[in-house]
Write a protein that holds these residues in place. Sequence first.
Motif, PDB file in Angstrom:
ATOM      1  N   THR A 155      -0.454   5.152 -10.445  1.00 24.34           N
ATOM      2  CA  THR A 155      -1.491   5.641  -9.535  1.00 24.34           C
ATOM      3  C   THR A 155      -0.860   6.671  -8.605  1.00 24.34           C
ATOM      4  OG1 THR A 155      -2.536   3.482  -9.581  1.00 24.34           O
ATOM      5  CG2 THR A 155      -3.155   4.938  -7.772  1.00 24.34           C
ATOM      6  N   ILE A 156      -1.508   7.820  -8.454  1.00 26.28           N
ATOM      7  CA  ILE A 156      -1.027   8.857  -7.549  1.00 26.28           C
ATOM      8  C   ILE A 156      -1.977   8.924  -6.351  1.00 26.28           C
ATOM      9  CG2 ILE A 156      -0.319  11.283  -7.355  1.00 26.28           C
ATOM     10  CD1 ILE A 156      -0.239  11.378 -10.425  1.00 26.28           C
ATOM     11  N   TYR A 157      -1.417   8.970  -5.136  1.00 27.24           N
ATOM     12  CA  TYR A 157      -2.280   9.013  -3.946  1.00 27.24           C
ATOM     13  C   TYR A 157      -1.667   9.967  -2.934  1.00 27.24           C
ATOM     14  CZ  TYR A 157       1.300   5.737  -2.335  1.00 27.24           C
ATOM     15  OH  TYR A 157       2.501   5.161  -2.013  1.00 27.24           O
ATOM     16  N   ARG A 158      -2.433  10.304  -1.892  1.00 26.17           N
ATOM     17  CA  ARG A 158      -1.930  11.208  -0.880  1.00 26.17           C
ATOM     18  C   ARG A 158      -0.875  10.475  -0.054  1.00 26.17           C
ATOM     19  NH1 ARG A 158      -4.630  15.556  -0.087  1.00 26.17           N
ATOM     20  NH2 ARG A 158      -6.587  14.603  -0.689  1.00 26.17           N
ATOM     21  N   THR A 159       0.270  11.108   0.138  1.00 27.90           N
ATOM     22  CA  THR A 159       1.363  10.498   0.889  1.00 27.90           C
ATOM     23  C   THR A 159       0.866  10.079   2.273  1.00 27.90           C
ATOM     24  OG1 THR A 159       2.852  11.947  -0.315  1.00 27.90           O
ATOM     25  CG2 THR A 159       3.747  10.874   1.626  1.00 27.90           C
ATOM     26  N   LYS A 160       1.316   8.899   2.702  1.00 25.99           N
ATOM     27  CA  LYS A 160       0.972   8.313   4.019  1.00 25.99           C
ATOM     28  C   LYS A 160      -0.431   7.722   4.078  1.00 25.99           C
ATOM     29  CE  LYS A 160       4.279  10.637   6.955  1.00 25.99           C
ATOM     30  NZ  LYS A 160       4.558  12.029   7.291  1.00 25.99           N
ATOM     31  N   THR A 161      -1.125   7.601   2.937  1.00 26.36           N
ATOM     32  CA  THR A 161      -2.370   6.837   2.951  1.00 26.36           C
ATOM     33  C   THR A 161      -2.096   5.548   2.185  1.00 26.36           C
ATOM     34  OG1 THR A 161      -3.161   7.799   0.889  1.00 26.36           O
ATOM     35  CG2 THR A 161      -3.840   8.902   2.929  1.00 26.36           C
ATOM     36  N   THR A 162      -2.968   4.563   2.352  1.00 25.40           N
ATOM     37  CA  THR A 162      -2.809   3.350   1.552  1.00 25.40           C
ATOM     38  C   THR A 162      -4.027   3.195   0.658  1.00 25.40           C
ATOM     39  OG1 THR A 162      -3.498   2.256   3.567  1.00 25.40           O
ATOM     40  CG2 THR A 162      -1.247   1.822   2.838  1.00 25.40           C
ATOM     41  N   VAL A 163      -3.757   3.009  -0.634  1.00 26.06           N
ATOM     42  CA  VAL A 163      -4.858   2.805  -1.576  1.00 26.06           C
ATOM     43  C   VAL A 163      -4.519   1.622  -2.470  1.00 26.06           C
ATOM     44  CG1 VAL A 163      -5.527   5.244  -1.670  1.00 26.06           C
ATOM     45  CG2 VAL A 163      -3.870   4.360  -3.320  1.00 26.06           C
TER      46      VAL A 163
END
Length: 565
Positions: free
Chosen positions: A279-287
């Motif tokens: 899973t790829i997500y925006r750095t510094k967010t939590t998903v």
Amino acid sequence: FPSEKIRNFSIIAHIDHGKSTLADRLMELTGTIKKGHGQPQYLDKLQVERERGITVKAQTATMFYENKVEDQEASGYLLNLIDTPGHVDFSYEVSRSLSACQGALLVVDAAQGVQAQTVANFYLAFEANLTIVPVINKIDQPTADPERVKAQLKSMFDLNTDDVLLVSAKTGLGLEHVLPAVIERIPPPPGISDSPLRMLLFDSFFNEYKGVICYVSVVDGMLSKGDKVSFAASGQSYEVLDVGIMHPELTSTGVLLTGQVGYIVTGMRTTKEARIGDTIYRTKTTVEPLPGFKPVRHMVFSGVYPADGSDFEALSHAIEKLTCNDASVSVAKETSTALGMGFRCGFLGLLHMDVFHQRLEQEYGTQVISTIPTVPYTFEYSDGSKLQVQNPAALPSNPKYRVTASWEPTVIATIILPSEYVGAVINLCSDRRGYASFDYEDAEYQASDLVKLDILLNGQAVDALATIVHKQKAYRVGKELVEKLKNYIERQMFEVMIQAAIGSKIIARDTISAMRKNVLAKCYGGDITRKKKLLEKQKEGKKRMKRVGSVDIPHEAFQQILKVS
Ligand code: GDP
Ligand code: MG
């Protein structure tokens, strides 16, 4: 494009039922590729795919389509099509592709009807909750019987016969109904556009100029060039250097929106950082990480060695890059006394193994020697210990404790064929020769009488030639290997004894008598340059020898002996 205007779908079918041809036609229809581009099965880009006429890699293409419904303004749609392989060895490619889709075109040949991989792929799509659009293809064929195939689709998959599209990807008949059906029946991607970014990494490949290219499906949120992203499983963070769509070539767009399928380029240094299913997500967010993929079960293992001993580094690089594009191969370093440093690779089947070797040679220019393929076996000893063996050489020939039991993996096979061939097919199956269409799934390990067969040259075991076989077959296999070796090993200056052994028991033997090989023997007269050439050739030949004990075995001999017969 808001996600209501996006449709993501795969084309699935049995081998040769026309998936890649249909993909061509749909890309032409939408102007994604030019008509008569001269290359049928456009998305089959690999040399191995063109030579064998089969798809081994799933390929994605984004298309723009103006849908015209009666009395309404035409409205633009963004369609992502994924062409998939049909052969069972590549079903991992199919299941990964399906995770980036909401629907699938299930293509069936109008003459052949439902085949084994039609069933297997239908269930992959069904279990992934995809909307299935049934398409009967090749209705131009004289033997086409669409009504019979419709009835099959109804009785086997409970598909409504009125929903079945009849087409010919060859002549273009009926093709105009395909994309409207995709838009009407397949739901748009369900993601939430104002949620934090969440993408699935579903495939990757290595590009000499751009490095690792990641294929992603944007589940929630949106992504722009320059964004910082993190990969959940690898824990690494990167800046997005390029982002775009496959149109069908990589085309920069600067952004990817919710529901889109596209590619990203980051400054990734090794291909290992791109873990398929991550899973790829925006750095510094939590998903919440996406479910990812089921781990693969490898069915066949074999050693892969550089054909020229010095090329280990080159092979190592080639394998790293190729596994970036084929996540279903397992790789572990291994050393053989006979072949030097190499790798033990796990494959999904023999065709997969063959294709992997061919791609290593064709795409990376590495010549390889592969050892006899083996399935993973389990042995139990009288002290209660168990041993899992992926390399026959690792099984002790004269173990300290007695073997009390051995197990081999089994599969549950489905063969679909007309009833008049049942008798003949049963005979063929017992001969282990292929016929009809075939699918399999993992089943449990079963107890079986297995022994390790060693090949000895002048009393010394050659690890690369060790195999695990059924006790009943051991004599035959041993005799065959001894004969093959005798044919391929040139006479040496001394006698060479070839033996096949189970433990310390010799079950087959032969000898190659001694001969002093003189390459100059044929050179009467005094042509010095010719003599020099011959001597150089001999020197060159020596380099391509593997020395086992005191016996020289040419590389070619290994290649010939280890060929799957
Ligand atoms: P895939 O394995 O499902 O991708 O099948 P391909 O697209 O590679 O097609 C297999 C073969 O069927 C090729 O020789 C095609 O030219 C042929 N083919 C595909 N569609 C049609 C069709 O509608 N009619 C006829 N007669 N042949 C077709
Ligand atoms: Mg194909």
